[in-house]
Design an enzyme around this catalytic site. Structure first.
Site, mmCIF file in Angstrom:
data_model
loop_
_atom_site.group_PDB
_atom_site.id
_atom_site.type_symbol
_atom_site.label_atom_id
_atom_site.label_comp_id
_atom_site.label_asym_id
_atom_site.label_seq_id
_atom_site.Cartn_x
_atom_site.Cartn_y
_atom_site.Cartn_z
ATOM 1 N N GLU A 46 0.825 -1.215 0.000
ATOM 2 C CA GLU A 46 0.000 0.000 0.000
ATOM 3 C C GLU A 46 0.859 1.265 0.000
ATOM 4 O O GLU A 46 0.508 2.253 -0.639
ATOM 5 C CB GLU A 46 -0.964 0.000 1.184
ATOM 6 C CG GLU A 46 -2.079 -1.041 1.082
ATOM 7 C CD GLU A 46 -2.925 -0.882 -0.177
ATOM 8 O OE1 GLU A 46 -2.937 0.209 -0.768
ATOM 9 O OE2 GLU A 46 -3.575 -1.864 -0.565
ATOM 10 N N TYR A 129 -5.843 7.040 3.707
ATOM 11 C CA TYR A 129 -6.027 5.977 2.718
ATOM 12 C C TYR A 129 -5.358 4.688 3.177
ATOM 13 O O TYR A 129 -5.980 3.621 3.238
ATOM 14 C CB TYR A 129 -5.473 6.370 1.332
ATOM 15 C CG TYR A 129 -5.286 5.134 0.499
ATOM 16 C CD1 TYR A 129 -6.367 4.521 -0.104
ATOM 17 C CD2 TYR A 129 -4.036 4.508 0.407
ATOM 18 C CE1 TYR A 129 -6.225 3.324 -0.799
ATOM 19 C CE2 TYR A 129 -3.878 3.322 -0.284
ATOM 20 C CZ TYR A 129 -4.973 2.739 -0.887
ATOM 21 O OH TYR A 129 -4.835 1.563 -1.545
ATOM 22 N N ASP A 147 -9.348 6.312 -2.423
ATOM 23 C CA ASP A 147 -8.199 6.736 -3.219
ATOM 24 C C ASP A 147 -8.733 7.431 -4.474
ATOM 25 O O ASP A 147 -9.934 7.697 -4.574
ATOM 26 C CB ASP A 147 -7.333 5.529 -3.589
ATOM 27 C CG ASP A 147 -7.970 4.711 -4.687
ATOM 28 O OD1 ASP A 147 -9.213 4.661 -4.746
ATOM 29 O OD2 ASP A 147 -7.239 4.141 -5.507
ATOM 30 N N CYS A 209 -19.741 -2.391 -17.231
ATOM 31 C CA CYS A 209 -19.569 -2.092 -15.809
ATOM 32 C C CYS A 209 -20.641 -2.786 -14.978
ATOM 33 O O CYS A 209 -21.829 -2.710 -15.296
ATOM 34 C CB CYS A 209 -19.642 -0.583 -15.579
ATOM 35 S SG CYS A 209 -19.474 -0.122 -13.836
#
Length: 349
Positions: A46, A129, A147, A209
């Site tokens: 991360e 985040y 994010d 999507c």
DNA sequence: AAAACGTGGGC
DNA sequence: TGCCCAAGTTT
């Protein structure tokens, strides 16, 4: 818009079918065979992924994990070694904070990462985040991970037309309404995957999507324009001079840059600070020769034109600044310095 | 709270 | 080619 839980489930279904393989990812199949996410690996990935693409991170992550398999190994590493391994990945404050954080976790927390937002945020280099990502992915906590991908997806899904960064609080609130209690880590990665592969900044693939029927931005025909952003200011041009010196035995005259500021803690070529005009500042008296070409490089907030001077230095040379590196690997240099190295090396042959 | 902080890939 | 942008944090 349907119920948030239903939408989260729908996205998780999509994720189970389309999740990309990444070296730091523990998929549902792994977990079924008893493999749990390693908080250290989650944290490392991360931090590397902050403002950095998956493609750029992949090899760095694998190499770091091979070199330093545990937080104790990393904590015991030499600073210069870690900075050298980070070279090329950018945002070098991350590497400095990575080491600080590893040393706190190893030395003060018995090698155990905190599993709460507050505990994680108290560590160097971990902000909102990263704390949420670690809490969700490594510890299964239902935290909302926000994010750039999530912001873009939410702006479109809810047709939030106010410009960033002012709209960030609204985007976060929108994201929070969808965060599931079940599989929050997979869900977080699913939204980010969606943003990276389908809900892309330009030309989103709305037709495939999983959230196409829920998307207000698509319904209004404005999905591709979102999120809007405030106009960004132009980048100024800065200029400077880099002095690339090689001693007769092949050692290179480099300096370790100050901890703070641009390229902090990284190796570089001596020279004055960059500014509106180039300042001559040779690190040692020598026959410095102008190289025909210059280095062009663009940082986050300015363009740089770096003139080059090269010199062969005698063995008894005692520089005012910097030190000689007997074996300099170009891969240990930040990219702008490696560009200078590449040009200077051919000029010195 | 605005600015500093890297780099590479895509169009 | 130059601009956009990327799994942000710190000061």
């Amino acid at each position: 818009m349907r119920d948030g839980q239903v939408m989260a489930d729908e996205l998780l279904d999509w994720y189970d079918r389309h999740a990309r393989v990444m070296p730091w990812r523990v998929g549902p199949r792994d977990r079924a065979s008893g493999i749990a996410p390693d908080p250290y690996a989650v944290w490392l990935s991360e931090v590397m992924l902050q403002q950095t693409t998956v493609a750029a991170v992949r090899d760095y992550f694998t190499r770091f994990l091979a070199l330093w398999p545990s937080v104790h190994d990393l904590a015991a590493a030499e600073d210069a070694r870690v900075m050298g391994e980070w070279a090329g990945l950018g945002y070098y404050a991350r590497a400095r904070n990575l080491l600080k954080c590893a040393r706190v976790v190893s030395g003060e927390l018995d090698g155990v990462f905190p599993d709460t937002l507050e505990g994680l945020m108290a560590l160097p280099g971990i902000g909102p985040y990263t704390a949420a990502a670690i809490a969700a992915i490594a510890f299964g906590r239902p935290e909302t991970v926000v994010d750039g991908n999530v912001e873009r997806v939410m702006a479109r899904l809810f047709a939030i037309t106010d410009p960033m960064p002012g709209s960030k609080p609204a985007l976060r609130e929108a994201a929070a309404t969808l965060t599931p209690n079940l599989r929050p880590g997979d869900y977080a990665q699913a939204v980010m995957d969606l943003g990276a592969t389908i809900c892309t900044p330009k030309s989103p693939a709305c037709g495939i999507c999983p959230w196409r029927d829920d998307c207000a931005g698509r319904a209004e025909g404005i999905a591709a324009e979102l999120p809007r952003r405030e106009a960004k200011k132009p980048k100024p041009l800065r200029v400077g001079i880099a002095y690339v010196g090689r001693r007769e035995d092949g050692a290179w005259l480099v300096e370790t840059r100050p901890e703070r500021g641009l390229l902090g803690g990284m190796l570089g070529w001596p020279g004055a600070d960059w500014g509106e005009v180039a300042i001559e500042a040779p690190p040692v008296d020598a026959d410095w020769r102008d190289v025909g070409e210059d280095v062009r490089h663009t940082f986050t907030h300015f363009h740089l034109r770096l003139d080059l001077r090269v010199a062969r230095l005698p063995m008894d040379c005692v520089p005012e600044r910097g030190h000689f590196a007997p074996k300099l690997a170009p891969s240990d240099l930040p990219t702008v310095m490696r560009k200078a190295f590449d040009l200077a090396r051919s000029a010195l042959d």
